[in-house]
Design a protein around this motif. Sequence first.
Motif, PDB file in Angstrom:
ATOM      1  N   UNK A  72     -57.795  25.868  13.798  1.00 21.70           N
ATOM      2  CA  UNK A  72     -57.348  26.585  12.597  1.00 21.70           C
ATOM      3  C   UNK A  72     -57.486  28.092  12.712  1.00 21.70           C
ATOM      4  N   UNK A  73     -58.170  28.585  13.775  1.00 20.66           N
ATOM      5  CA  UNK A  73     -58.375  30.030  13.894  1.00 20.66           C
ATOM      6  C   UNK A  73     -58.602  30.404  15.346  1.00 20.66           C
ATOM      7  N   UNK A  74     -58.084  31.586  15.736  1.00 21.86           N
ATOM      8  CA  UNK A  74     -58.358  32.155  17.055  1.00 21.86           C
ATOM      9  C   UNK A  74     -58.681  33.613  16.836  1.00 21.86           C
ATOM     10  N   UNK A  75     -59.926  34.017  17.171  1.00 25.12           N
ATOM     11  CA  UNK A  75     -60.370  35.343  16.760  1.00 25.12           C
ATOM     12  C   UNK A  75     -60.511  35.359  15.246  1.00 25.12           C
ATOM     13  N   UNK A  76     -60.039  36.429  14.618  1.00 31.99           N
ATOM     14  CA  UNK A  76     -60.115  36.525  13.157  1.00 31.99           C
ATOM     15  C   UNK A  76     -58.809  36.127  12.471  1.00 31.99           C
ATOM     16  N   UNK A  77     -57.806  35.695  13.238  1.00 32.81           N
ATOM     17  CA  UNK A  77     -56.529  35.318  12.635  1.00 32.81           C
ATOM     18  C   UNK A  77     -56.473  33.801  12.433  1.00 32.81           C
ATOM     19  N   UNK A  78     -56.161  33.397  11.193  1.00 31.87           N
ATOM     20  CA  UNK A  78     -56.040  31.976  10.861  1.00 31.87           C
ATOM     21  C   UNK A  78     -54.620  31.490  11.106  1.00 31.87           C
ATOM     22  N   UNK A  79     -54.496  30.177  11.301  1.00 34.55           N
ATOM     23  CA  UNK A  79     -53.178  29.564  11.328  1.00 34.55           C
ATOM     24  C   UNK A  79     -52.480  29.816   9.996  1.00 34.55           C
ATOM     25  N   UNK A  80     -51.246  30.307  10.049  1.00 32.98           N
ATOM     26  CA  UNK A  80     -50.503  30.562   8.814  1.00 32.98           C
ATOM     27  C   UNK A  80     -50.153  29.232   8.147  1.00 32.98           C
ATOM     28  N   UNK A  81     -50.557  29.085   6.895  1.00 29.80           N
ATOM     29  CA  UNK A  81     -50.464  27.799   6.206  1.00 29.80           C
ATOM     30  C   UNK A  81     -49.032  27.294   6.057  1.00 29.80           C
ATOM     31  N   UNK A  82     -48.085  28.207   5.930  1.00 27.56           N
ATOM     32  CA  UNK A  82     -46.707  27.773   5.720  1.00 27.56           C
ATOM     33  C   UNK A  82     -45.953  27.504   7.020  1.00 27.56           C
ATOM     34  N   UNK A  83     -46.639  27.654   8.158  1.00 22.17           N
ATOM     35  CA  UNK A  83     -45.999  27.370   9.435  1.00 22.17           C
ATOM     36  C   UNK A  83     -46.065  25.870   9.694  1.00 22.17           C
ATOM     37  N   UNK A  84     -44.911  25.176   9.716  1.00 23.01           N
ATOM     38  CA  UNK A  84     -44.932  23.715   9.859  1.00 23.01           C
ATOM     39  C   UNK A  84     -45.292  23.285  11.277  1.00 23.01           C
ATOM     40  N   UNK A  85     -45.718  22.034  11.431  1.00 28.10           N
ATOM     41  CA  UNK A  85     -45.987  21.480  12.753  1.00 28.10           C
ATOM     42  C   UNK A  85     -44.746  21.603  13.629  1.00 28.10           C
ATOM     43  N   UNK A  86     -44.933  22.097  14.848  1.00 32.95           N
ATOM     44  CA  UNK A  86     -43.812  22.288  15.760  1.00 32.95           C
ATOM     45  C   UNK A  86     -43.093  23.598  15.575  1.00 32.95           C
ATOM     46  N   UNK A  87     -43.549  24.422  14.638  1.00 33.50           N
ATOM     47  CA  UNK A  87     -42.907  25.706  14.374  1.00 33.50           C
ATOM     48  C   UNK A  87     -43.674  26.855  14.986  1.00 33.50           C
ATOM     49  N   UNK A 145     -41.102  30.641   1.636  1.00 34.55           N
ATOM     50  CA  UNK A 145     -40.654  29.249   1.524  1.00 34.55           C
ATOM     51  C   UNK A 145     -39.319  29.021   2.223  1.00 34.55           C
ATOM     52  N   UNK A 146     -38.404  29.996   2.116  1.00 34.47           N
ATOM     53  CA  UNK A 146     -37.086  29.841   2.732  1.00 34.47           C
ATOM     54  C   UNK A 146     -37.214  29.800   4.260  1.00 34.47           C
ATOM     55  N   UNK A 147     -38.031  30.707   4.802  1.00 32.14           N
ATOM     56  CA  UNK A 147     -38.220  30.726   6.253  1.00 32.14           C
ATOM     57  C   UNK A 147     -38.910  29.461   6.729  1.00 32.14           C
ATOM     58  N   UNK A 148     -39.875  28.967   5.964  1.00 32.53           N
ATOM     59  CA  UNK A 148     -40.569  27.732   6.325  1.00 32.53           C
ATOM     60  C   UNK A 148     -39.599  26.557   6.371  1.00 32.53           C
ATOM     61  N   UNK A 149     -38.659  26.510   5.408  1.00 36.08           N
ATOM     62  CA  UNK A 149     -37.665  25.426   5.402  1.00 36.08           C
ATOM     63  C   UNK A 149     -36.752  25.511   6.620  1.00 36.08           C
ATOM     64  N   UNK A 150     -36.363  26.741   7.010  1.00 37.01           N
ATOM     65  CA  UNK A 150     -35.514  26.908   8.197  1.00 37.01           C
ATOM     66  C   UNK A 150     -36.242  26.436   9.458  1.00 37.01           C
ATOM     67  N   UNK A 151     -37.517  26.764   9.548  1.00 37.51           N
ATOM     68  CA  UNK A 151     -38.296  26.332  10.710  1.00 37.51           C
ATOM     69  C   UNK A 151     -38.378  24.812  10.742  1.00 37.51           C
ATOM     70  N   UNK A 152     -38.612  24.186   9.576  1.00 40.08           N
ATOM     71  CA  UNK A 152     -38.715  22.722   9.520  1.00 40.08           C
ATOM     72  C   UNK A 152     -37.410  22.059   9.962  1.00 40.08           C
ATOM     73  N   UNK A 153     -36.279  22.607   9.529  1.00 44.27           N
ATOM     74  CA  UNK A 153     -34.989  22.039   9.932  1.00 44.27           C
ATOM     75  C   UNK A 153     -34.801  22.165  11.433  1.00 44.27           C
ATOM     76  N   UNK A 154     -35.169  23.318  11.990  1.00 38.04           N
ATOM     77  CA  UNK A 154     -35.041  23.527  13.425  1.00 38.04           C
ATOM     78  C   UNK A 154     -35.925  22.564  14.201  1.00 38.04           C
TER      79      UNK A 154
END
Length: 287
Positions: free
Chosen positions: A211-226, A261-270
């Motif tokens: 969930x984290x590398x250094x001080x940067x967390x995984x972005x919550x809206x980034x879907x699996x495989x994105x 949300x719009x970008x997250x949906x585009x990533x999910x479709x891809x």
Amino acid sequence: MSEKLQKVLARAGKGSRREMETVISAGRVSVDGKVAYLGDRVEGTEQIRLDGHLVKLKTEEEQVCRVLMYNKPEGEMCTRKDPEGRPTVFDRLPPLESGRWIAVGRLDINTQGMLLFTTDGELANRLMHPSRKVEREYAVRVFGEVDEAMLQRLRKGVKLEDGPAKFNKIVYRGGEGRNHWFHVVLTEGRNREVRRLWESQDVQVSRLIRVRYGDLDMQRQLPLGGWTELGLKDVNYYRKLVELTPETQSKVKVDDKAIDNAKSRRIRRSVKKHHMRHQQSMRRRRN
């Protein structure tokens, strides 16, 4: 001023410094027509070839350091190609005009979550190296009886087959029955280290997510495989963390940095389209 050959190759985007040491040792690199050896240094004016292909050298000033954050699903391999045809973490990454994406460490096939890629082999090498003590945080679900004495042993350190290991921090996050969630932090990335630490206490890991590398967390809206490319501020955070000079350029437009949300949906479709193509390819191979 001369530099180590593996460092020059890493900066050219051919792999991490560690990978380039292996390549040089295998006799796959030549300098001005002569086979190179580990320990060789170059000025940057030489003709360097890797597997017979001329390497386009770059100075630190010429290279634009790029970093991707990828949300790895379970079932993907951290290799460029898998002989069994299984999906890999490199399958969906954006193409590069030159060089290649270098993974910052690995996650095993049954682990999901935050995986970084960069075009800068020196950055990758430093972020991975244990001497830099860069924190990695994991959410882990374990199955078994866990008591405070066990947690103290894991904090203090236990002996594994490849040396002593420990968690720098363990925080309980809830659970019921014999299933419990913890967040654990360590500063090195040995093979299956989180799993092996828990297994040393006769506890099985049933879910593992970085969930984290250094001080940067995984972005919550980034879907699996994105994946998403980090902006200049975050790239320079990682560079400063491992004592590299800051970047002044970025391939990321200011408006592209946030995942709405719009970008997250585009990533999910891809991601879904890519998964369907892979499934079709696997069926054709079986037939």
